[in-house]
Structures are given as C-alpha cells and as structure tokens.
Design a protein around this motif. Sequence first.
Motif, PDB file in Angstrom:
ATOM      1  N   GLU A   1       0.802  -1.224   0.000  1.00 22.73           N
ATOM      2  CA  GLU A   1       0.000   0.000   0.000  1.00 22.73           C
ATOM      3  C   GLU A   1       0.837   1.276   0.000  1.00 22.73           C
ATOM      4  O   GLU A   1       0.396   2.303  -0.522  1.00 22.73           O
ATOM      5  N   ASN A   2       2.035   1.219   0.563  1.00 24.33           N
ATOM      6  CA  ASN A   2       2.782   2.452   0.811  1.00 24.33           C
ATOM      7  C   ASN A   2       4.111   2.569   0.057  1.00 24.33           C
ATOM      8  O   ASN A   2       4.909   3.458   0.361  1.00 24.33           O
ATOM      9  N   THR A   3       4.335   1.669  -0.903  1.00 24.26           N
ATOM     10  CA  THR A   3       5.551   1.785  -1.708  1.00 24.26           C
ATOM     11  C   THR A   3       5.192   1.865  -3.183  1.00 24.26           C
ATOM     12  O   THR A   3       4.091   1.498  -3.596  1.00 24.26           O
ATOM     13  N   LEU A   4       6.145   2.329  -3.962  1.00 23.54           N
ATOM     14  CA  LEU A   4       5.995   2.393  -5.405  1.00 23.54           C
ATOM     15  C   LEU A   4       6.821   1.270  -6.025  1.00 23.54           C
ATOM     16  O   LEU A   4       8.034   1.193  -5.794  1.00 23.54           O
ATOM     17  N   PRO A   5       6.203   0.376  -6.804  1.00 17.10           N
ATOM     18  CA  PRO A   5       6.989  -0.659  -7.488  1.00 17.10           C
ATOM     19  C   PRO A   5       7.682  -0.059  -8.706  1.00 17.10           C
ATOM     20  O   PRO A   5       7.347   1.050  -9.148  1.00 17.10           O
TER      21      PRO A   5
ATOM     22  N   ALA B   1       7.981  -3.024   8.521  1.00 18.60           N
ATOM     23  CA  ALA B   1       6.697  -2.435   8.121  1.00 18.60           C
ATOM     24  C   ALA B   1       6.964  -1.178   7.307  1.00 18.60           C
ATOM     25  O   ALA B   1       8.029  -0.560   7.427  1.00 18.60           O
ATOM     26  N   VAL B   2       5.999  -0.838   6.461  1.00 16.52           N
ATOM     27  CA  VAL B   2       6.068   0.418   5.716  1.00 16.52           C
ATOM     28  C   VAL B   2       4.776   1.178   5.959  1.00 16.52           C
ATOM     29  O   VAL B   2       3.684   0.645   5.731  1.00 16.52           O
ATOM     30  N   HIS B   3       4.911   2.388   6.446  1.00 18.42           N
ATOM     31  CA  HIS B   3       3.762   3.243   6.694  1.00 18.42           C
ATOM     32  C   HIS B   3       3.795   4.417   5.716  1.00 18.42           C
ATOM     33  O   HIS B   3       4.724   4.559   4.927  1.00 18.42           O
ATOM     34  N   TYR B   4       2.789   5.233   5.767  1.00 22.65           N
ATOM     35  CA  TYR B   4       2.764   6.416   4.917  1.00 22.65           C
ATOM     36  C   TYR B   4       3.971   7.295   5.242  1.00 22.65           C
ATOM     37  O   TYR B   4       4.143   7.745   6.377  1.00 22.65           O
ATOM     38  N   HIS B   5       4.845   7.491   4.262  1.00 19.33           N
ATOM     39  CA  HIS B   5       6.043   8.329   4.398  1.00 19.33           C
ATOM     40  C   HIS B   5       7.020   7.819   5.464  1.00 19.33           C
ATOM     41  O   HIS B   5       7.803   8.587   6.006  1.00 19.33           O
ATOM     42  N   GLN B   6       6.985   6.512   5.728  1.00 20.70           N
ATOM     43  CA  GLN B   6       7.891   5.994   6.763  1.00 20.70           C
ATOM     44  C   GLN B   6       8.229   4.526   6.538  1.00 20.70           C
ATOM     45  O   GLN B   6       7.353   3.699   6.281  1.00 20.70           O
ATOM     46  N   VAL B   7       9.545   4.231   6.610  1.00 22.37           N
ATOM     47  CA  VAL B   7      10.023   2.850   6.554  1.00 22.37           C
ATOM     48  C   VAL B   7      10.472   2.449   7.946  1.00 22.37           C
ATOM     49  O   VAL B   7      11.259   3.150   8.587  1.00 22.37           O
ATOM     50  N   GLU B   8       9.960   1.329   8.408  1.00 29.74           N
ATOM     51  CA  GLU B   8      10.331   0.817   9.731  1.00 29.74           C
ATOM     52  C   GLU B   8      11.192  -0.428   9.521  1.00 29.74           C
ATOM     53  O   GLU B   8      10.806  -1.338   8.786  1.00 29.74           O
ATOM     54  N   PHE B   9      12.370  -0.451  10.147  1.00 22.74           N
ATOM     55  CA  PHE B   9      13.260  -1.586   9.925  1.00 22.74           C
ATOM     56  C   PHE B   9      14.063  -1.899  11.187  1.00 22.74           C
ATOM     57  O   PHE B   9      14.274  -1.050  12.057  1.00 22.74           O
ATOM     58  N   LYS B  10      14.484  -3.147  11.270  1.00 18.04           N
ATOM     59  CA  LYS B  10      15.295  -3.609  12.393  1.00 18.04           C
ATOM     60  C   LYS B  10      16.731  -3.732  11.919  1.00 18.04           C
ATOM     61  O   LYS B  10      17.025  -4.371  10.906  1.00 18.04           O
TER      62      LYS B  10
ATOM     63  N   LEU C   1      15.168  -1.219  16.523  1.00 16.50           N
ATOM     64  CA  LEU C   1      14.116  -0.800  15.606  1.00 16.50           C
ATOM     65  C   LEU C   1      14.350   0.653  15.224  1.00 16.50           C
ATOM     66  O   LEU C   1      14.477   1.525  16.089  1.00 16.50           O
ATOM     67  N   GLU C   2      14.435   0.915  13.924  1.00 15.32           N
ATOM     68  CA  GLU C   2      14.687   2.268  13.430  1.00 15.32           C
ATOM     69  C   GLU C   2      13.605   2.669  12.429  1.00 15.32           C
ATOM     70  O   GLU C   2      12.890   1.819  11.879  1.00 15.32           O
ATOM     71  N   LYS C   3      13.511   3.990  12.204  1.00 16.11           N
ATOM     72  CA  LYS C   3      12.514   4.509  11.269  1.00 16.11           C
ATOM     73  C   LYS C   3      13.169   5.539  10.352  1.00 16.11           C
ATOM     74  O   LYS C   3      14.022   6.315  10.786  1.00 16.11           O
ATOM     75  N   LEU C   4      12.749   5.522   9.105  1.00 12.79           N
ATOM     76  CA  LEU C   4      13.250   6.481   8.120  1.00 12.79           C
ATOM     77  C   LEU C   4      12.062   7.200   7.494  1.00 12.79           C
ATOM     78  O   LEU C   4      11.158   6.556   6.962  1.00 12.79           O
ATOM     79  N   GLN C   5      12.055   8.518   7.594  1.00 10.86           N
ATOM     80  CA  GLN C   5      10.985   9.311   6.995  1.00 10.86           C
ATOM     81  C   GLN C   5      11.330   9.579   5.527  1.00 10.86           C
ATOM     82  O   GLN C   5      12.405  10.100   5.231  1.00 10.86           O
TER      83      GLN C   5
END
Length: 467
Positions: free
Chosen positions: A122-126, A241-250, A255-259
């Motif tokens: 839902e939140n990434t562009l292929p 997980a990938v949220h709107y305008h945010q990548v969540e990764f371990k 646990l880190e987040k990238l806007q």
Amino acid sequence: MNPSTDQTVILGGGFTGLFTALHLSQQRYPLPIILIDRKERFIFKPLLYELLSNEMDVDLVWPRYEKLLHNSGVMFIRDTVQAIDLHQRQVKLTSSLRYTYRHLVLALGSTTGYFGVKGARENTLPFRTAEEAIALRQHLRDCLQRATQIADPQQRRTLLTVAVIGAGPSGVELAATLADLLPKWYAKLRGNIAEIRVVLLNRGTEILKGDINNPLRETAQTSLQQRTVGVELLMEAEITAVHYHQVEFKRHNHLEKLQAATIVWTAGTTTHPLIEALPISDPFRDKQGRLKVTATLQLPEFPAVFAGGDCAVNGEDPLPPTAQVAYQQGAAIARNLQAIVEGDQPSAAEVNLRGTLLKLGLGESAANLFDRFEIKGKLGHLIRQATYLQLLPTPAHNFNATTDWLTNEIFYRYNQPKRSARVWQWIGGTVAIAALLGSSLLAWRVTQPEQFNRFWRKTGLPTLFEQ
C-alpha cells in the motif's frame, strides 16, 4: 470461441514471448501464431531507467506491439488471461474469448513480491513496468515542486528523501540514476540539491550479493558514493513495516525509522498467480513455485507446453532471470517449435551468459565483458547503450546478421577456453569493442537521426554514414 486448434498461442509479450513470436515469423513457421498480452506496448526493461529519466526516446524503449509485429503474420491480442487449462489445451481470456492450442508458450514473467511485509504493497511504489516508471517520475517531480514551497525543514527533508528497498541490480541502478537525476531536476527549480537524500536499504550485508552482477559489486559501491548526491547505504536493514512516508526496519537488534515521501520497492519478485494455479506436480516446481522445464524448455508433464523467462527454471542448469537469458530462450523455443512441426526432435536450448551491464548514474555504466574485462564510466555507458540498442526489436535491428555476429564476437567467442596467447585475446577484445562502438553510432543514427546529425555534424560522421 475460436474453433481452430492447430495454432501456437504465446502468453506474455516480454522478452521470451515477443522474441519467440518474432523468430517464428522469421522462420516462416507454418502454423498461426497468437501473442496475448494485457498491455498495449512492449517494455524493454533494461532501459526502464532511461524511460524514467527521459534519456532515450519513449517509442524506442516502450514501442507498441502493433508496430513491432507489423507484417510479421503474428496475431496480437490485447487481453488478460483468466485461466489456462492444460488438459483441454485451452486458454480463457477475461473478454470471454477462448483459444485452443496445438502448442502453448508460457512467458508470463513474475510479479512484485512483498513477502508479507506489513504496508509494503500500500505504501511503496513498485518499479517493474513502464507505467510504474512514469508514475514514479511524476511522483518525484511533485515532491520536488512541493519542497520548494515548504518552509518547515523537517517536512521538506521528508519530501526530498527517497528510500529504495532492495540492493539487487534494480535497486542499485535505480538509486544511482536518482542520485544524479533528482539534483538535476531540483536545481532547475532553484532548490538546494544538498538537501536531497537517496537511501538504499538492504537486508543483507552487501549489495548485489548472489547476483550475476556480483563481479561489479566494488565498482558499483564506489560509484554510488560518487553520484551528484552520494547514495546512503543501510545494510543489514530488515524491513518490518512500511507506513505512509515511513520505513520501519530492524538493524543490529534495534528498531529504526526512516521518513521518506518516496519509498520504492525493488526487493524481489514472486511467482505469477496464473503459474501458481497450473496443475503441475510439486516435483516439477522449484521452491519459489516456478515451473521446472526440460533442457528443451518443455514442461515434463505437458510436452506441448514450452516455458521461459521468469516463470520457468531448468533444474539442471538454473540461469538468472535476465533479459539476455529470456531473449535467447525465445529463440530456442522458436527453433524447437519449428523442429516439431517439421517432424524433427527438439534440441536442448543453449543459453550463453554474455557478460553483464550495470547502469550507475546518468551517462555512466559498468560493463563486465567476457568475465575478463571491466569497462566503466562513460565508455561503459556507451557499451551498455549499444548492446541494448542491438537487441531492441525495431525494424532497423530485427535479427540482423551483423547483430548476431557482433554479440557472439563480443560476449561468446572470448568465453571459450584459452587456446592462444593472451595478446590475441586483447587484440580480439579491442576489435570487438571497436566494432561495438561503431554499431552504437549506427544504431543512434538509425533510431534518432536528427539528434545524431546535430550532435556529430562538426565531425563529418553524418556525411560518412551517408556515403
């Protein structure tokens, strides 16, 4: 309902499907040939980055099937395959049309795989089709425009951050292209290009690991840092997980987040749903669900069916899912179909890996020739462009004898066991590269004559080619 059963139906108009059809046409194949694809145009996927950046003409990279198949005798049907009945030898389309076949070619490719990552779909562009490349281009331009009108530094930073997930060849080539392209676009808007971030995230410890391009890994890694804005590498980053305008990764147990306003997914593919639905026994599928084929590229349980490209694998000789492999498989399938209708036995497909090519920014590439020579930078880019131009299925290049000689001379002949002194290999390599550069100029002249004449007018080359 099409009552004819004495016909060959090809599903999928990618490299394997299209070139099977074109080779059959060239061979004067006696049976009707039907090519079915849900898209109107063929996309030359290795040049998808040039479509994104407008480095090459759209009609060259993304031509219509109608144009490519003109006067070929191949019937093109734009429709979506709904079901495949291997027992009844029938294909059903969403338009309710049905086609019964004597032989079937499965060239459906693969689909984007999200591997259960929450929010990824839902939140990434292929980035696998022409439509997706164009959508990404428009999205990026919108982000840059909005960034010029936002005073808040954090919001602007998010808009100017691009996260590319997956450091295989697609991720590396895309990140390198964007790291040159976005500053170019943003500078025209009078933005500060130092604010642009391109971040490449990868679950593994290194880029291009286990890929055919692995020999170019060090060159690629260095090149990523030398772009207009250096690409930031985040290795050992497991996307959770990938949220709107945010990548969540371990990463390293944290646990880190990238806007990022732009999140592109290049982390892998999965088996096409139609291939998954086929009644093929488990022993004749690999772990990814792809179809195992014989050396002749036929299905063991259904010998009237051939398969190639991303949806198939030869268990005894697995090959990477690349354009050069799919292209050669299309030619091999066509030869075997011709042999069968002439009463001969099909032969094992011979696929030669003819080196690797990697785009590493605007106007720069790396070429690994003969598994011996690495050429990078502007010259590497010229070799990459020329090689792909030779494979473009346009009237100017279709199955030209010179093309076959050139590719064999450059990528096959010099892969043979050493039989002569190294000096002759170097001489042969130099001659082959010179021939390739010459063919590049010729291809440029044929495909973009106005640009060629304008660029080379002062050198006298246009006059020379006319003569």
